[in-house]
Design a protein around this motif. Structure first.
Motif, PDB file in Angstrom:
ATOM      1  N   TYR A 134       0.831  -1.204   0.000  1.00  0.00           N
ATOM      2  CA  TYR A 134       0.000   0.000   0.000  1.00  0.00           C
ATOM      3  C   TYR A 134       0.865   1.253   0.000  1.00  0.00           C
ATOM      4  CZ  TYR A 134      -3.092   3.727   1.556  1.00  0.00           C
ATOM      5  OH  TYR A 134      -3.759   4.919   1.633  1.00  0.00           O
ATOM      6  N   THR A 135       1.927   1.220   0.783  1.00  0.00           N
ATOM      7  CA  THR A 135       2.745   2.409   0.995  1.00  0.00           C
ATOM      8  C   THR A 135       3.770   2.607  -0.108  1.00  0.00           C
ATOM      9  OG1 THR A 135       2.491   2.039   3.378  1.00  0.00           O
ATOM     10  CG2 THR A 135       4.174   3.612   2.669  1.00  0.00           C
ATOM     11  N   GLY A 136       4.516   1.572  -0.447  1.00  0.00           N
ATOM     12  CA  GLY A 136       5.577   1.690  -1.439  1.00  0.00           C
ATOM     13  C   GLY A 136       6.886   2.150  -0.822  1.00  0.00           C
ATOM     14  N   SER A 137       7.993   1.747  -1.423  1.00  0.00           N
ATOM     15  CA  SER A 137       9.310   2.022  -0.848  1.00  0.00           C
ATOM     16  C   SER A 137       9.734   3.480  -0.951  1.00  0.00           C
ATOM     17  CB  SER A 137      10.371   1.146  -1.526  1.00  0.00           C
ATOM     18  OG  SER A 137      10.442   1.424  -2.916  1.00  0.00           O
ATOM     19  N   LEU A 138       9.162   4.226  -1.913  1.00  0.00           N
ATOM     20  CA  LEU A 138       9.584   5.615  -2.105  1.00  0.00           C
ATOM     21  C   LEU A 138       9.162   6.536  -0.972  1.00  0.00           C
ATOM     22  CD1 LEU A 138       8.895   6.095  -5.936  1.00  0.00           C
ATOM     23  CD2 LEU A 138      11.073   5.620  -4.803  1.00  0.00           C
ATOM     24  N   GLU A 139       8.272   6.065  -0.113  1.00  0.00           N
ATOM     25  CA  GLU A 139       7.800   6.903   0.990  1.00  0.00           C
ATOM     26  C   GLU A 139       8.826   7.023   2.110  1.00  0.00           C
ATOM     27  OE1 GLU A 139       5.287   8.763   0.931  1.00  0.00           O
ATOM     28  OE2 GLU A 139       4.294   7.973  -0.842  1.00  0.00           O
ATOM     29  N   GLY A 140       9.826   6.152   2.121  1.00  0.00           N
ATOM     30  CA  GLY A 140      10.794   6.199   3.206  1.00  0.00           C
ATOM     31  C   GLY A 140      10.167   5.804   4.528  1.00  0.00           C
ATOM     32  N   SER A 141      10.761   6.232   5.615  1.00  0.00           N
ATOM     33  CA  SER A 141      10.285   5.841   6.943  1.00  0.00           C
ATOM     34  C   SER A 141       9.261   6.803   7.529  1.00  0.00           C
ATOM     35  CB  SER A 141      11.469   5.722   7.915  1.00  0.00           C
ATOM     36  OG  SER A 141      12.145   6.969   8.022  1.00  0.00           O
ATOM     37  N   SER A 142       9.081   7.950   6.898  1.00  0.00           N
ATOM     38  CA  SER A 142       8.190   8.948   7.489  1.00  0.00           C
ATOM     39  C   SER A 142       7.085   9.421   6.545  1.00  0.00           C
ATOM     40  CB  SER A 142       9.006  10.165   7.954  1.00  0.00           C
ATOM     41  OG  SER A 142       9.714  10.734   6.868  1.00  0.00           O
ATOM     42  N   GLY A 143       6.987   8.831   5.355  1.00  0.00           N
ATOM     43  CA  GLY A 143       5.935   9.242   4.421  1.00  0.00           C
ATOM     44  C   GLY A 143       6.326  10.469   3.639  1.00  0.00           C
ATOM     45  N   ASN A 144       7.185  10.304   2.650  1.00  0.00           N
ATOM     46  CA  ASN A 144       7.697  11.448   1.901  1.00  0.00           C
ATOM     47  C   ASN A 144       6.619  12.230   1.156  1.00  0.00           C
ATOM     48  OD1 ASN A 144      10.341  10.928   2.697  1.00  0.00           O
ATOM     49  ND2 ASN A 144      10.718   9.538   0.998  1.00  0.00           N
ATOM     50  N   SER A 145       5.512  11.567   0.835  1.00  0.00           N
ATOM     51  CA  SER A 145       4.443  12.256   0.115  1.00  0.00           C
ATOM     52  C   SER A 145       3.889  13.433   0.899  1.00  0.00           C
ATOM     53  CB  SER A 145       3.308  11.285  -0.232  1.00  0.00           C
ATOM     54  OG  SER A 145       3.693  10.396  -1.265  1.00  0.00           O
TER      55      SER A 145
END
Length: 276
Positions: A134-145
């Motif tokens: 659901y999240t994907g790896s590009l979000e990193g550990s804190s939710g880059n979006s």
């Protein structure tokens, strides 16, 4: 210019985004303890094809027609490339991956052993995979979006659409503060994991149902956004037509499960080649 077919690329991936759809019949309809999973069945009942997401994405990539057995046909043969790109990218994330996220949560329930703390590693692992997809790896550990550096999976869509629809923040009435959908999902993800680890299997079912409701919100918001652009604002941009079509395709089966007439209305106005 060199063209490399996807089948010619060697890799060690155990799963591919395409396989989320091409393997769906066995994983979500035929060969699981809880089969058929109810939300996947809605999509199969609407499209009439087990690999509906793959048919959509492949047709968009190839510039051909996606002829479904029952509903939702989409002809990409005369569609601008920019519209096909939108249909392929978003179809992968919001039709194929979106459903596979739900599959992982359903699989977690299937793997859950009642009142056995030491037995539920597999259930918790499947649950964690659902959250990861659901999240994907590009979000990193804190939710880059949240800072505008958007990922590509459903988590990022919720962050984008909450700004458009003013449903950000803890109360869902702002254009900042992160998606209300993702705020709620984070709590549900944690709660589901904890119940699985404790072997409280029946308590996870209502959590999954609520998760699916919330995951559907950004799809509906996307459909409304492009219905407004194409209908009210009269946009003729191919990119926006492609986006409207794929958002509709991602949510039509859920609408049809409530009302065939309403689903037909949405399809007629947002499908590729629609007059609106």
């Amino acid at each position: 210019e060199t063209t490399i077919a996807a089948t010619a690329v060697e890799h060690k991936n155990g799963r591919t985004l395409q396989s989320f759809s091409t393997n769906a019949q066995g994983l979500m309809y035929d060969n699981c303890p809880g089969c058929p999973y109810k939300h996947y069945k809605m999509f199969y009942d609407y499209y009439g094809d087990f690999d509906y997401a793959d048919k959509w994405v492949t047709a968009a990539l190839d510039g051909t027609a996606a002829d479904f057995t029952r509903n939702g046909d989409a002809d990409f043969s005369s569609v601008a490339e920019v519209a096909r790109v939108e249909a392929a990218q978003k179809g992968t994330a919001y039709m194929s991956v979106w459903m596979y996220v739900i599959r992982e949560f359903e699989d977690a329930i299937d793997d859950c052993t009642l009142a056995c703390i030491d037995c539920n590693y597999a259930a918790a692992h499947a649950w964690d995979e659902g959250v990861a997809f659901y999240t994907g790896s590009l979000e990193g550990s804190s939710g880059n979006s949240k800072s505008g550096d958007y990922g590509l999976m459903p988590y990022a869509l919720a962050e984008k659409r909450c700004i458009d629809m003013r449903t950000c923040g803890a109360d869902g009435d702002s254009v900042s503060g992160g998606s209300r959908v993702n705020h709620e999902l984070s709590l549900l993800f944690l709660g589901g994991q904890q119940r699985l680890q404790r072997g409280e299997c029946s308590a996870v079912r209502p959590i999954v149902d609520r998760i699916v409701q919330l995951m559907t919100v950004p799809l509906v918001q996307g459909s409304l956004r492009y219905a407004y652009k194409l209908g009210y604002q009269g946009s003729t941009l191919p990119k926006e037509k492609g986006e409207g079509a794929v958002f509709a395709a991602s949510v039509l089966p859920l609408v049809a499960a409530c009302s065939d007439l309403d689903a037909s209305t949405i399809y007629d106005n947002l499908r590729l080649g629609a007059p609106s």
